[in-house]
Every structure is written in C-alpha cells, then in structure tokens.
Scaffold this motif. Structure first.
Motif: not given
Lengths: 318, 318
Positions: B43, B67, B70, B209, B258, B260
């Motif tokens: 990512d 992220v 996740s 996400s 965002d 997660y």
C-alpha cells in the motif's frame, strides 16, 4: 475516467501460474519451496529524481522492474514474484499500455509473476518489491569478501552515466553513440543468470546502482577489507573510451550510477571458473583488482599514481 | 545533509530477530515456516491524496504500517515482515525521528520486522510492502461468501470520514468529538487478532479501506452473491450517531474510507463463535446483514425503504 479497479484489471492483472493467489484480494498468497530462503528487496523510482518526466513509459516499466531484478541478481537469487505500487498524476491509457508492456516484457523474460499492487493518484512514483528464492545459506552477501579475492565486474561501466551527461547538456555525443549508451540508461539488462551462476564461486556481490566506487565501498565496509583497483582494467565501451582522460569520463566509469552490472569478489583459484561462466553466458566479465587488508579503496593508473574522482557515487540526500 | 545510507542506518535499522538477513544488503533474506503460505500486500500513501501534508509524522509512520497490517488481518495472516520505501522532499531529522517512532511503535506491538527499504528524494510518498504467514489453505479470501452467511463488521464505521469532513470544513464538530474521531483517521487499529481468530469461522473477509459498500462490493463480486444490509444495525460512534439522518452522516458510515475495520461473512451456525471472539478480544463485532442470491447490495432502513448514498466508495481515479 477509468476507475482504480478497472485500471488494475486492464493493465496489471495477468495469470500467475506459480502463485496460490494473485492480484485481486487483500493480499497475494505464495508458496516458497522447501529448503529455500526468500530474498526480498524494494526500489522506488521517482519522476524528476530517477528519470526525466517525459521518459517513454515502456522504458519506465522495464527499468522499474530491472533495478529490482538486479538486486535479486546481486544476491544470487532466482526472482519469482513482484508487487507494483504506482502513483500517477492522471490516468493516461496510452502511457499505461506502454508502461505495462515494458514491465511485462521483462517479467516474462525472467518468468516472474506480478502478484499484487496498488494504484493511486499523486506525483509519478513507481515502487516495486521483488521476491526471489535462494537455497538456504547460498545467498551472495556483501559481507563475504576475503583478502586476496579477485574483484570482477560484468559488462561495461559508465554508459548510462555518459548518456545522462549528454541529456543534461554536459557533453555532446554523436547520435549513434548516444543511442548506444542510452540503451544502458533506459533498458538495463539485470544480470540474473550471472548471479545464479556465481553461487558457490563468489564470496561477495553487489549490483552497481550508485557507481562502482560507492558500491565496492559497501562490500569493503561490510567485509572489513580494502581494495586495489587498476583503472586501466575497467571495462568501458568504445563510446566512453575517448573520455577517460577527462574528469567527466573518469566520473562516469568510477562513480556513474545506473549501470546495474554486478561487482563481485571470488577467490583467485576460481579465476577459470569465472571465465567459464563468462563464456557460457556470452557476457564480458573483467577482473579489475584485488581485495586487500585495511579499509581503503585505491584506484591506480598504469604509472602507479592514484586516480581521484572527487566523488564516490550517487547519494540522493548529499 | 545526512546521507541516504546514514539515514537508513539511523532511523530504520533495527535488530531483526526472526530474519536471516535484514537491512543493509541488496535484499533481505527470510525463512517462511513449513506448511505456511506467504501473504504479501503493498500500500502506497501519497501526500495530498491520502493525508494532509502537515499531518504529524508519528501518525504517518503509524498509518503507513497500519493500512498494510489491516490487509494481513483481512487475510487471517500473521504479519511478520515489512519493507519501507520512502520518498522525501528533504531530510528533516525531527520529522524522521517521529515517523520512525510511529512506525516502530506499531511494528513492535505486532512483533514484525522491518527488513529492508529504500529512501529517495521526491514528493512525500510512503510505500510499505508487508509479508505474513497463514497455514496452507486457511487464508480468508474475498471469494468465499455463501448465500445465507451473516455479514459482520468490527468496531464502528465512519469516524475517520467524519473527522476528515471536519478537517475539510464540511461540518464543525465540538473539539472533544473531533479528537475522538481523528484517532480513527490518524491511528487506526488494524484488526490482526480478529483476522487470526476468524480462521475456520469466516467464509470471506475484507478490510474496510474504501468504504463499507465498496468493500462489501468486492466480496459480492468475487463470491458471485448479493447482500442485504440493515442500515439501523450499522455500528457507529456517539459522535456520528446524530448525523445519520443527514446525507453526510450516511455517506460517512456507508462510503467513508479509512476505517480499517474488518467486514466478514460467516455461516449462521457460527454466530455464537463470532460473539465469543468479540468477548475474548474485547472488540465490538456487529451483525449487519445477510448474504443473498443475485449480485446486488441493498441497504434497508427500518421502514423497509432503500437507503441510497449516491456514491459507493472511494476511488482514486473517479
């Protein structure tokens, strides 16, 4: 405008034969063969820092992967998988088509799978993480150089740097000469087959990305040794040869980045083994010096004087 | 200015106990345990696209890793290793110190090793590739959802999006409320332990996400199924609750990126098993709907009417 997901599907989703699960889930899944270590490396190329913004995207696709393959070569690893993270100012189908073609052309040549990635909007940035396999304990490290080792380099040095010097207006090469050298800059050939052939022969290896002296410097520091290099032995192309009596020419060969040749050290008893590898691969491999005690790297001219280039290599923050 | 190599040594080189070879060679070397598949994900976070340029770097270090963790959580994988590629406009020791602290604080919490990376000059860009292990065949994929499965989500939805709406001036939250929500935006807690606990329970999973509807959409497409979601069941914080009768509030909970959190599906017979996981982990896990035949995702209000948010989720190129 095409969506992020369609873009990935169209340009970057291909069959992944040696992988459990490829592009399209939260992660890819892969199996490392028994008895193998996984070698992992990542390299990021940034527009304006590593390449001119108008560089044809076929070259960028090639080069983004090539610089990563070169790291596998330097470890003696068989490259197998890669992820691509790509930041783009906008979606340009033609640009992406050619970028993807350049990337997959080289990926196919080395039979590696693109297993995942990320695309996002932002300044042009190409980040690849590459994974390869090497039998346990057989990786070529920077730290294995021994006093008395021969120092070898593959190919020729400095062509990418002199092409860049031409593009920056520092020199003016005849067109044919520039085109020859710009191949080294835009489409470097990662020395994967050489890396594999050097398992069991080389004591240490590195790829020349920051310039010969800087990269040899990493081997010397990691191995706690010094080196003596014969300037006259350094392999250069016929294009660079006439510039060797000028500071620019010397900088290109000793400190020019972006060569992606391998520099490695091997015991002198393996000299004929290395020469045999060169013949088998049809690749020029040149002995350029010797590993010494101490921690200095000295470059000597034929008359015994020291060659000084004033700068040891490329560093993004110097 | 500090050199690239000193910068890596100072801020990003740490002991790597479970790794054959860490930062400092052409590649890292690692061993995947027998019977395990390697899960790999990458990512990239770009300044101006994923975060405001003035975001404190401790948060950026945390989030860049979070992220990626996740994604491991969403696969049911145990995260183990990561590489970091970092493009920086300039070297700022204070910025790097805090970025590194944020990154390693979370890395230590999850006992993962930073095994390699790349630092270069350019517009601020953070790219992490994460690697984890999952027993062969046990990964949680997007493609396994079955008709009749319950649909679950962890935590609460939309707090990160409403914090962003406040920062962009679309709404004005009381300071205390903003601070609560901005934690979700700046320091998301990747649900790694939940992912591990869901092996053998969940039929499919994804991390949220891009927004709930977009991410459920990925499960539906991969699995060839549809879904019915009960809007009133969606878990939201007390900060977001008062906004649910407004379009902005609905967008935050259904399409806000965002978060997660994990969204997963599991057979109804595992309902008590999921509830037990929630208790064990001290984590809110809420059943929000059911997997259906077809390919549509319908969100119903209590009165049976369809809730429409007009946008399905975040896409960088739309």
């Amino acid at each position: 405008m095409a969506s992020e997901f369609k873009l990935i599907e169209r340009f970057f989703t291909r069959p992944v034969p040696d992988t459990v699960l490829g592009v399209g889930d939260d992660a890819a899944l892969l199996r490392v063969n028994d008895g193998m270590e996984l070698a992992v490396s990542t390299d990021m190329l940034v527009s304006g820092t590593h390449f001119f913004p108008d560089t044809p995207s076929f070259f960028l696709g090639h080069k983004a992967l090539a610089v990563n393959l070169s790291d596998m070569a330097a470890m003696g690893a068989q490259p197998r998988w890669a992820t691509l993270a790509l930041s783009l100012p906008a979606v340009d189908d033609d640009w992406l088509e050619k970028f993807s073609a350049g990337l997959f052309h080289l990926a196919d040549e080395h039979q590696i799978n693109l297993i995942g990635g990320d695309t996002t909007r932002g300044p042009l940035n190409l980040c690849i993480t590459i994974m390869g396999e090497v039998p346990e304990g057989q990786a070529l490290r920077r730290s294995g150089a021994q006093v008395g080792d021969d120092i070898w380099v593959s190919g020729v040095l400095g062509d990418a740097a002199i092409a860049l010097a031409h593009m920056q207006g520092h020199i003016n090469l005849p067109r044919q000469n520039f085109e020859t050298c710009s191949l080294a800059l835009h489409q470097p050939a990662p020395r994967v087959a050489l890396g594999l052939a050097l398992r069991g022969i080389a004591n240490s290896a590195i790829d020349i990305s920051d310039g010969l002296l800087a990269d040899i410097g990493h081997i010397l520091k990691s191995s706690g040794v010094g080196a003596e290099i014969a300037f006259s032995a350094l392999p250069v192309s016929s294009v660079l040869q006439p510039f060797l009596d000028q500071p620019l020419g010397r900088r290109c060969v000793l400190a020019g980045g972006d060569d992606y040749e391998l520099c490695f050290t091997a015991p002198a008893i393996f000299r004929s083994a290395v020469e045999k590898v060169a013949v088998t691969l049809g690749l020029r491999i040149t002995c350029i010096g010797t590993i010494t005690q101490g921690n200095r790297c000295e470059v000597h001219a034929k008359d015994g004087s020291t060659v000084d280039v004033g700068v040891s290599g490329y560093d993004h923050f110097r």
